[in-house]
Each structure stands twice: as structure tokens, then as C-alpha cells.
Design an enzyme around this catalytic site. Structure first.
Site, PDB file in Angstrom:
ATOM      1  CD  GLU A 138      -2.716  -1.052   2.172  1.00 39.80           C
ATOM      2  OE1 GLU A 138      -2.414  -0.725   2.935  1.00 39.80           O
ATOM      3  OE2 GLU A 138      -3.615  -1.763   2.276  1.00 39.80           O
ATOM      4  CD  GLU A 245      -4.111  -8.176   2.155  1.00 37.53           C
ATOM      5  OE1 GLU A 245      -5.499  -7.658   2.096  1.00 37.53           O
ATOM      6  OE2 GLU A 245      -3.906  -7.819   1.783  1.00 37.53           O
TER       7      GLU A 245
END
Ligand code: HAH
Length: 336
Positions: A138, A245
Site C-alpha cells: 500500500e 486478500e
């Protein structure tokens, strides 16, 4: 004795054997409570939290591998692969990392040294077992023209904090695969920023082998078209893709409703259709996609039951709270 014939439940991992690995995020509780389900349907695991910086090195030089080792042992005992998550992130990283003993901000060299120590120790410990790592998680800013999320890593080290992380990881285990991982990966604007970052790494010969698409999706977003475009765009860099995910929330992101005790029949129907379409698409890209990991395994436990609305139950997976296959499961194993 009942004479009623039971429907055979195929193993998800076996059904997808020729396509990609099927993974689940786990923690020390779920490897107990979901043990049979995990062993039957999944051939890969990721530690949901237990390999993050704050869990592995809560204080400088004091490594705590207990829970991570327990999860790694579970993978070995069940002959599962293991993905590592994550070496560099702005969250779940302890404050000491960025401060000296007087509480002042550390220098670039000090921070790089601490990072190298952390990455080397962790990657070497699981060498030969963890076959791929989410090295940086991220780093891209969600909105606006700026490329990078503002983090202490960026502020203190500078933009090369990302490539340095991949170099440290590669030096620690030259045989492992190293991924850049992010969410909102299918959003056109963020997609182009992720592409730009990853392309710059590839162009500089940084040891990066793949892009992790977190795939925190819901019943309608992102669109199939945007997912397809994102897959093609990242794959055009010649890298492997992992869905890292995956979950399909039954709520839209802005939906704050918190009074549902169980999913509505309509939600479950839409979810089954959504899973059907998503896996149909993923199978089309089996040459690029080598792993699909869910951020959990069954609806009795999901991080979404606390995010983004605290305490609100969600039902994002293929298996229900009793570990029974949902309609979503049948849509994923029947290749129609
Ligand atoms: C992920 N962030 C993290 O990678 C993972 O480590 C954590 O356990 C859960 C989710 C996703 C995320 C998001 O979807 C929206 C805002 C911030 C972070």
C-alpha cells in the site's frame, strides 16, 4: 443410519489445481477452529497479522516469532505453500522504528539499517518455506495526482525506500518471489499509479516478480470490466499476478447499515453470481494469475466484521459460519 445420499463436496484446491493456488489468510485461532476446512480446500496460507512488523519486532532487536512459527508449522504439516505478509507497510509498524533513543526522528541511514536488519532476519528465518513475500504494502496514494502515500518511510528515506526493500529481501533469499501489494487495484486512477510505480521498478531491474491485487471487493464494485483491465495492465509488465486478500463484502463501501443478523437471500444470490463471474474471469487469465488467496476462509471469521463498521457482521466467503459450502462455492467449482 440415514439412507439419504450426501452430496460430495469437491475440494476447491483440487478443482483449481491446473489454474492457481487457492489460499486463505489465517491466525492462531482459525488454524484450530477452521482446521478441517483449511486442510481440505486450501493449499496456501498467509498470516493475517502475525508476520507484520509490530508482531515480529515489537521492540528493537527483540524478535517474537512464536505465532508466526506456529502458522508456518501448520502449513508444513498440511503441505501448504506459504505467502509472507508483509515487510514494509505504513500500518502495524511500531513507533520505535522511526525514533532514536531521545524520541527524535532517525536519519535515513539509521532507518535503512533497521529495515535491512528486519527484512534480513525475517526473510532468512522462513527461507525455503515462504516462497513469496508482499515486500511493500500500500505505498500508492488513493486520491489525487501524487504517486506516493505520505508515510514515515517516504519522509525519512525518500522515494527509493521501495526499491531498497526489494533489494534487501532478494539478498536475504535469492530464491523467493517478491511482490508489490495494494488495494483499490482495479480503480482506473489508482491502477495507473500502481502500474507506473511497478514499471519504474521493473525498468530499474529491481528484483520484483509480481503484483498482489488485494481484491477487497463487494457485490457490485469494482466492475468486471475494471478488474479485467487491471489484470491485463499489470500482466503486460511480464510479472506474475496474485489475488492476495480476496473477499466479497455483502455491503457497499459507504453502506453503514449495521442491524443485519444474517445475510438476506438476495445478498447471497448476488454474491453467488458475483463469485461466478469473478472466477470465470480469473480462469481466463490463468497464464498470469498463479495464486488466489481469500482474506479468511469461512464466514465465522472475517476482518470485515470489524471494518469499516465496527462490530458489523459480514459474510464475504464461499463457506458459511458452519463451514458449509454456500451457493457462492458451487458457482466457483462448477465451470459454467
Ligand atoms: C489490508 N488493507 C491489509 O493489507 C491487511 O494486512 C489487513 O489485514 C487488512 C486489509 C486493506 C485496506 C482497505 O481495504 C481499505 C483501507 C485501508 C486498508
Amino acid at each position: 443410519m440415514t439412507t439419504k445420499t450426501r452430496v460430495e463436496i469437491p475440494s476447491l484446491q483440487k478443482v483449481y489445481e491446473k489454474y492457481f493456488n487457492i489460499g486463505a489468510a489465517v491466525n492462531p485461532r482459525t488454524i484450530e477452529s477452521q482446521q478441517d476446512l483449511l486442510a481440505t480446500h486450501f493449499n496456501s496460507i498467509t498470516a493475517e497479522n502475525d508476520m507484520k512488523f509490530e508482531r515480529l519486532q515489537p521492540e528493537e532487536g527483540h524478535f517474537t516469532f512464536g505465532k508466526a512459527d506456529t502458522l508456518a508449522a501448520f502449513a508444513r504439516e498440511n503441505r501448504m505453500k506459504m505467502r509472507g505478509h508483509t515487510l514494509v507497510w505504513h500500518n502495524q509498524t511500531p513507533a520505535w522504528v522511526f525514533q532514536d533513543s531521545n524520541g527524535e526522528m532517525v536519519t535515513r541511514d539509521q532507518l535503512l539499517h533497521r529495515r535491512k536488519e528486519h527484512i534480513t532476519t525475517v526473510v532468512q528465518r522462513y527461507k525455503g518455506q515462504i516462497y513469496c513475500w508482499d515486500v511493500v504494502n500500500e505505498a500508492i496514494k488513493d486520491e489525487g495526482p501524487e504517486l506516493f502515500r505520505e508515510t514515515k518511510w517516504l519522509e525519512i528515506i525518500g522515494e527509493d525506500y521501495i526499491e531498497k526493500a526489494f533489494e534487501f529481501a532478494h539478498a536475504a533469499d535469492p530464491d523467493a518471489l517478491f511482490f508489490y501489494n495494494d488495494y483499490n487495484e482495479s480503480d482506473p486512477q489508482k491502477r495507473e499509479k500502481i502500474y507506473k510505480l511497478v514499471k519504474s521498478l521493473v525498468d530499474k531491474d529491481v528484483p520484483i516478480h509480481g503484483v498482489g491485487l488485494q481484491a477487497h471487493w463487494n457485490l457490485v464494485n469494482p466492475s468486471l470490466k475494471d478488474i479485467r483491465t487491471a489484470i491485463e495492465r499489470y500482466a503486460s509488465l511480464g510479472l506474475k499476478l496474485h489475488l492476495t486478500e480476496l473477499d466479497v463484502s455483502v455491503f457497499n463501501f459507504g453502506d453503514k447499515r449495521a442491524d443485519l443478523m444474517e445475510p438476506t437471500p438476495e445478498m447471497l444470490e448476488l454474491q453467488a453470481e458475483r463469485y461466478h463471474q469473478v472466477f470465470h474471469l480469473l480462469r481466463e487469465y490463468q497464464d498470469s494469475i498463479t495464486s488466489v488467496t481469500f482474506w479468511g476462509a469461512a464466514d465465522d471469521y472475517s476482518w470485515l466484521s470489524n471494518f469499516p463498521v465496527k462490530g458489523r457482521k459480514n459474510w464475504p466467503f464461499l463457506f458459511d459460519e458452519n463451514h458449509q459450502p454456500k451457493d457462492s462455492f458451487w458457482k466457483v467449482v462448477q465451470f459454467l
